[in-house]
Design an enzyme around this catalytic site. Structure first.
Site: not given
Ligand code: 13P
Length: 250
Positions: A11, A13, A97, A99, A167, A173, A213
């Site tokens: 992803n 983003k 997601h 976010e 997640e 992150g 992560s």
């Molecule tokens: P990270 O791997 O950067 O922690 O992000 C995970 C994520 O949100 C994937 O959708």
């Protein structure tokens, strides 16, 4: 249940411009030389989907979107429909997601409507769920995630290919990851919620990915955990070398 063929999804983003396509091309050529038994996909920003599809990476590396609107079309300035993603060359789409749930107030009901829209356009949805740190510390992780799964999974999923991604918000992150035991506990709860919601045939088989992560150094342990059917990878999917390290670890 152990699934030997994993789904490893990147992803990106809100990262990536034309110059970054070279990372996907490098990934695709490495996989052409030494194929992986796993399904590999990259979900770039929508602006890159068609360019990736044209670069013909759609064989070894599938392409997905990161969100879609729940309506098939119309006066929704700035939004992208599921059929537009499919038209551009996407086969998958990440939905719900954390976010988007946090920053855009997406509810389980809205996510379920987006899942229906994605299926209607022939896309394979990856439905994201996960608890916040506050919810985990209150002992509510399993309850929160189970409720998200049931609320975000419409009947239309029956008979269709889809995946769920667990997640934990606090692991995204941050470099923090749950223990293997914590991942397995939640993944088992996701499986139970899917079976309760969709029945054993449809709820029993969909891969449940872990995200948050995931790096080359921890991928082997995470991907070998019970009920982990793959990984949804953010930061470490941006560079071919890191993402390949995760794919090869599975
Ligand atoms: P990270 O791997 O950067 O922690 O992000 C995970 C994520 O949100 C994937 O959708």
């Amino acid at each position: 249940m152990k699934q030997s063929v994993k789904m490893i999804v990147g992803n990106w983003k809100m990262n990536g411009r034309g110059e970054d396509l070279s990372e996907v091309l490098a990934l695709a050529s490495a996989l052409a030389v030494q194929p992986s038994e796993h399904r590999v996909a990259i979900c770039p920003p929508a602006t890159l989907i068609e360019r990736l599809a044209r670069a013909a990476v759609g064989g070894a590396v599938e392409i997905g979107g990161q969100d879609c609107h729940e309506a098939p079309g119309g006066a929704f300035t700035g939004s992208i429909s599921a059929s537009m993603l499919a038209d551009a060359g996407a086969r998958l789409v990440i939905l719900g997601h954390s976010e988007r749930r946090a920053a855009f107030g997406e509810s389980d009901g809205l996510v379920a409507a987006k899942v229906e829209a994605a299926l209607a356009a022939g896309l394979e949805p990856i439905i994201c769920v996960g608890e916040t740190l506050e919810q985990r510390e209150a002992g509510d992780a399993v309850a929160v995630v189970s409720a998200q799964v049931k609320g975000s999974a419409p009947d239309a999923l029956k008979g269709q290919a889809f995946a769920v991604a667990y997640e934990p918000v606090w692991a995204i992150g941050t470099g923090l990851t749950p223990t293997t035991g914590q991942i397995e506990e939640v993944h088992r709860a996701v499986r139970a919620a899917l079976i309760e919601r969709l029945g054993v045939n449809d709820g029993g088989a969909a891969p449940i990915l872990y995200g948050g992560s995931v790096k080359p150094g921890n991928a082997a342990e995470i991907l070998s955990a019970d009920e982990v059917g793959g990984a949804l990878v953010g930061g470490a999917s941006l560079k071919a070398e890191d993402f390949l390290g995760i794919i090869r670890a599975g």
